[in-house]
Design a protein around this motif. Structure first.
Motif, mmCIF file in Angstrom:
data_model
loop_
_atom_site.group_PDB
_atom_site.id
_atom_site.type_symbol
_atom_site.label_atom_id
_atom_site.label_comp_id
_atom_site.label_asym_id
_atom_site.label_seq_id
_atom_site.Cartn_x
_atom_site.Cartn_y
_atom_site.Cartn_z
ATOM 1 N N PRO A 316 10.305 -3.046 -15.238
ATOM 2 C CA PRO A 316 10.379 -2.962 -13.771
ATOM 3 C C PRO A 316 9.020 -2.740 -13.112
ATOM 4 C CG PRO A 316 12.193 -1.741 -14.748
ATOM 5 C CD PRO A 316 11.314 -2.168 -15.889
ATOM 6 N N LEU A 317 8.180 -1.865 -13.713
ATOM 7 C CA LEU A 317 6.842 -1.618 -13.160
ATOM 8 C C LEU A 317 6.026 -2.902 -13.135
ATOM 9 C CD1 LEU A 317 4.489 0.206 -12.249
ATOM 10 C CD2 LEU A 317 4.020 0.641 -14.693
ATOM 11 N N THR A 318 6.065 -3.640 -14.233
ATOM 12 C CA THR A 318 5.322 -4.899 -14.324
ATOM 13 C C THR A 318 5.831 -5.907 -13.305
ATOM 14 O OG1 THR A 318 5.072 -4.477 -16.694
ATOM 15 C CG2 THR A 318 4.538 -6.687 -15.909
ATOM 16 N N HIS A 323 4.785 -9.012 -8.331
ATOM 17 C CA HIS A 323 5.243 -9.422 -7.000
ATOM 18 C C HIS A 323 4.800 -8.432 -5.919
ATOM 19 C CE1 HIS A 323 7.626 -12.510 -8.919
ATOM 20 N NE2 HIS A 323 8.173 -11.602 -9.709
ATOM 21 N N LEU A 324 3.657 -7.815 -6.145
ATOM 22 C CA LEU A 324 3.124 -6.837 -5.193
ATOM 23 C C LEU A 324 2.847 -7.482 -3.840
ATOM 24 C CD1 LEU A 324 2.168 -3.821 -5.190
ATOM 25 C CD2 LEU A 324 -0.143 -4.704 -5.587
ATOM 26 N N PHE A 330 -4.234 -5.514 -0.661
ATOM 27 C CA PHE A 330 -5.469 -5.401 0.129
ATOM 28 C C PHE A 330 -5.917 -3.945 0.223
ATOM 29 C CE2 PHE A 330 -7.413 -4.500 4.266
ATOM 30 C CZ PHE A 330 -8.559 -5.284 4.170
ATOM 31 N N PHE A 331 -5.016 -3.040 0.590
ATOM 32 C CA PHE A 331 -5.392 -1.634 0.758
ATOM 33 C C PHE A 331 -5.692 -0.964 -0.583
ATOM 34 C CE2 PHE A 331 -3.277 -2.260 4.891
ATOM 35 C CZ PHE A 331 -4.293 -1.783 5.714
ATOM 36 N N LEU A 385 -4.712 -11.674 -10.987
ATOM 37 C CA LEU A 385 -3.309 -12.032 -11.195
ATOM 38 C C LEU A 385 -2.729 -12.757 -9.992
ATOM 39 C CD1 LEU A 385 -0.682 -11.634 -12.932
ATOM 40 C CD2 LEU A 385 -0.343 -9.512 -11.661
ATOM 41 N N HIS A 386 -3.001 -12.244 -8.802
ATOM 42 C CA HIS A 386 -2.433 -12.850 -7.611
ATOM 43 C C HIS A 386 -3.163 -14.141 -7.208
ATOM 44 C CE1 HIS A 386 0.643 -9.884 -6.437
ATOM 45 N NE2 HIS A 386 -0.090 -9.069 -7.189
#
Length: 393
Positions: A316-318, A323-324, A330-331, A385-386
């Motif tokens: 779940p954490l991953t 999908h952050l 950004f912050f 990653l993003h």
């Protein structure tokens, strides 16, 4: 069962044009051995009575391989993209049979086992049957020492361990596959790692896989093998790991958490003497824990990137990190950068207050560097990653 197959084959031969079995040879300049290999395969399959075709997937031969194959009644399929896997993929895609069997045409495999291998696939209703060299007789000089005692056993053990297989020879290039199952596995490798991908995708799909005892013969003297030991071995290894992100996810996360907890203990307690002999939690321990935490973070982030390919289910954490929300990302980056600047500023101020002389901040700095290094590693990894996610769309 053999009598049933023979009867079906005769009906197929007389009333149908589509063969039950396609035997595929990947070929690149094999004029010295291709006739022998095709002849042995035909003798074996003729005795079984199955309707079959022989497909030669030519990978750009510059000798007489294609002409010899055509003269033997083979269907020659040109495959422009170079590589063992590319040739086999092209040949299997062009195959007309319900089953596709393949082997190298270098006269090293026991081609007389072709009918027995096909029979095994039918008897067990297998999606893939494999002719194991390891359980059969390997002629002296047929397999290099490193391949026999290191490469194949280690890679086979890894595949069995990571993907719950019961194989003896992951590198056997003599196999029979059900074509509908093969299509569903979506094989994509172009190189020698095709062999590992085929097994791993089959195991992950829950396909039925069986082996028969076969063997390996010594190739013709002076023949230069297409296999490159270290390069192709590494390709196999990289592909195996690429299909098991959970390994890196759990290893990385546990390493990171353990190293960080121990670093906190080292900061609180200071150096500790164990059993009156060993000294732990000194600056050397802190430095090693810092390196371990960075390694753990890198492994974990590597797993996150592998999960982008889909298929396996992450923790779940991953899942949340993958999908952050872009605003949160950004912050996170801004906060990490500000913390880094603040730490550098703090060190500069303390140095100036000490008259720009030596500072006794090593222990505190190692602890702060641990937290900051992990934060920077994660921030840079999440950014990459993003970016990778956007590039794949």
């Amino acid at each position: 069962m053999k009598h049933v197959i023979r009867r079906q084959a005769m009906l197929s031969t007389s009333n149908e044009t589509t063969p039950r079995l396609s035997f595929v040879f990947p070929c690149l300049n094999e004029e010295e051995t291709i006739e022998t290999c095709v002849t042995q395969v035909k003798q074996s399959l003729d005795q079984s009575g199955v309707s079959y075709e022989v497909v030669v997937a030519d990978n750009g031969s510059t000798d007489r391989s294609r002409e010899i194959a055509a003269s033997l009644g083979c269907r020659v399929v040109p495959v422009a993209e170079r590589g063992y896997g590319a040739a086999l993929r092209g040949g299997i895609e062009a195959a007309l049979g319900e089953y596709a069997m393949f082997a190298d045409c270098d006269n090293t495999y026991v081609y007389s086992d072709a009918a027995r291998l096909y029979q095994r696939a039918l008897d067990t209703e297998a999606d893939m049957a494999i002719a194991s060299r390891i359980t059969g007789r390997i002629e002296p000089g047929a397999m290099p020492f490193l391949h026999r005692w290191l490469g194949t056993p280690v890679l086979t053990w890894l595949i069995n361990r990571l993907f719950h297989g019961h194989l003896t020879d992951c590198n056997s290039g003599f196999r029979c596959i059900r074509k509908t199952a093969y299509t569903s596995w979506q094989i994509r490798s172009n190189g020698m790692e095709f062999a590992s991908e085929l097994l791993i995708k089959a195991l992950k799909a829950g396909a039925t896989t069986f082996e028969i005892q076969s063997g390996l013969r010594k190739g013709p003297e002076g023949r230069i093998a297409h296999l490159r030991t270290w390069r192709d071995g590494m390709r196999h290894l990289l592909f195996i790991f690429s299909e098991k992100p959970k390994l890196f996810e759990l290893t990385g996360l546990l390493t990171l958490l353990l190293a960080t907890v121990l670093q906190i203990m080292a900061f609180i307690t200071g150096p500790v003497r164990v059993a009156g002999v060993f000294h732990v939690f000194d600056m050397h321990s802190q430095l090693l824990l810092l390196l371990a935490a960075i390694l753990g973070a890198q492994l974990y982030l590597f797993a996150c990137m592998l999960y982008i390919q889909g298929g396996d289910k992450p923790l779940p954490l991953t899942e949340k990190l993958i999908h952050l929300d872009e605003g949160v990302l950004f912050f996170t980056l801004v906060t990490t950068l500000a913390t880094c600047i603040a730490l550098v500023a703090y060190i500069a101020i303390q140095w100036s207050l000490a008259g720009f002389s030596n500072l006794n901040l090593a222990r505190n700095l190692l602890f702060g560097s641990h937290i900051l290094a992990v934060s920077l590693t994660f921030s840079a990894g999440l950014l990459g990653l993003h970016i990778l996610k956007k590039a794949r769309k």
